[in-house]
Enzyme design. Sequence first.
Site, PDB file in Angstrom:
ATOM      1  CG  HIS A 108       2.195 -30.212  62.525  1.00  0.00           C
ATOM      2  ND1 HIS A 108       2.793 -29.657  63.629  1.00  0.00           N
ATOM      3  CD2 HIS A 108       1.053 -30.796  62.985  1.00  0.00           C
ATOM      4  CE1 HIS A 108       2.059 -29.875  64.700  1.00  0.00           C
ATOM      5  NE2 HIS A 108       0.989 -30.570  64.327  1.00  0.00           N
ATOM      6  CD  GLU A 160       5.999 -28.726  63.590  1.00  0.00           C
ATOM      7  OE1 GLU A 160       6.322 -29.923  63.640  1.00  0.00           O
ATOM      8  OE2 GLU A 160       4.828 -28.342  63.551  1.00  0.00           O
ATOM      9  NE  ARG A 192     -11.435 -37.780  73.321  1.00  0.00           N
ATOM     10  CZ  ARG A 192     -11.000 -36.831  74.150  1.00  0.00           C
ATOM     11  NH1 ARG A 192      -9.792 -36.340  74.033  1.00  0.00           N
ATOM     12  NH2 ARG A 192     -11.784 -36.382  75.107  1.00  0.00           N
ATOM     13  NE  ARG A 229       2.312 -30.074  69.163  1.00  0.00           N
ATOM     14  CZ  ARG A 229       1.162 -30.403  68.587  1.00  0.00           C
ATOM     15  NH1 ARG A 229       1.094 -31.440  67.758  1.00  0.00           N
ATOM     16  NH2 ARG A 229       0.073 -29.691  68.818  1.00  0.00           N
TER      17      ARG A 229
END
Length: 333
Positions: free
Chosen positions: A291, A273, A161, A244
């Site tokens: 993020h 992270e 999506r 990611r």
Amino acid sequence: MNTAPTRPRLLIARAIFPEVIDRLTPFFDVDSNQADDVLSATQMATRLVDKQGLLCTASDVIDAPLLAQCHALRICANMAVGFGNLDLAALSARGVVATHTPGVLSDTTADFGFALLMAAARRTGEAERCVREGRWHKWSYDFMAGQDVHGSTLGILGMGRIGQGVARRGAHGFGMRVIYHNRNRLDAAGEASIPARFVDMDTLLRESDHLVLTVAHSAATHHVIDAQALARMKRTATLVNIARGGVVDEDALIEALCNGVIAAAALDVFENEPAVHPALVSLPNVVLTPHMASASRATRLRMAHLAADNLLAYFQTGRALTPVPPLSPSLPA
Ligand code: GLV
């Protein structure tokens, strides 16, 4: 549902919207970490040990050693579409249902992916730093000259999506030619509606002017963008990662950005992270964001409500609404 005195015990591992907690408190004994400290493994185990439900975020690691201490747990509702923080095998072995928040964040995340693409290609971060730091002294013909976005070739790795959302923005808004690679090909109507052309990985790397990564991170996609992949890209290309951190070999990317193998990158996600590799921080041709691709207020609220809906549905009907898909995504060779 019986609301007392046998209410299931729920841990909300990070701070979330008070109105979502208000929805849950009639049905659960809620232990909520509104202080918002990221819980250590020991703190998480201590607070989760007697809980039947968990509402967690992508920064909470739910692994086998934790689950071995939490025998009461029945459902883990992740407030994220990605689920690399969850050990799905360990959850399934213990009969714990895992859910995530697909759909509600796709457009917001695609908006941000496109913002990063624009920022990297047109050097807006670098340019803004230059102005703020008083280093703008005169107009020059090639000052801050970057790459065009309109009319260029947009590559998408991972056409779910979010990938489709980025592709539509590029094709419809900027007249871009869209190519993509994914483990499953879209059907003809799906491809025509963007429009987008399915290509192999090599073609994607070689032909993209701007390559946006939206693929799920799994063993199959770990470091899929490594030194060899980067070497196949155009020297003028930009790379955007909103998937990611583990999808990109960060050391290889740093080398590539330093040596002009590609022109620029924009990263919203990192291998370790919230720690960011110091070399990335000092490189001018990479845009770095914390993020935050899904971080509009409305979307974060939708994500929190969907996580809550999953908890309520599971304890009321025995079925969660948006369980994590059973197979981890992979890419064709
Ligand atoms: C954010 O990264 C998410 O997976 O929702």
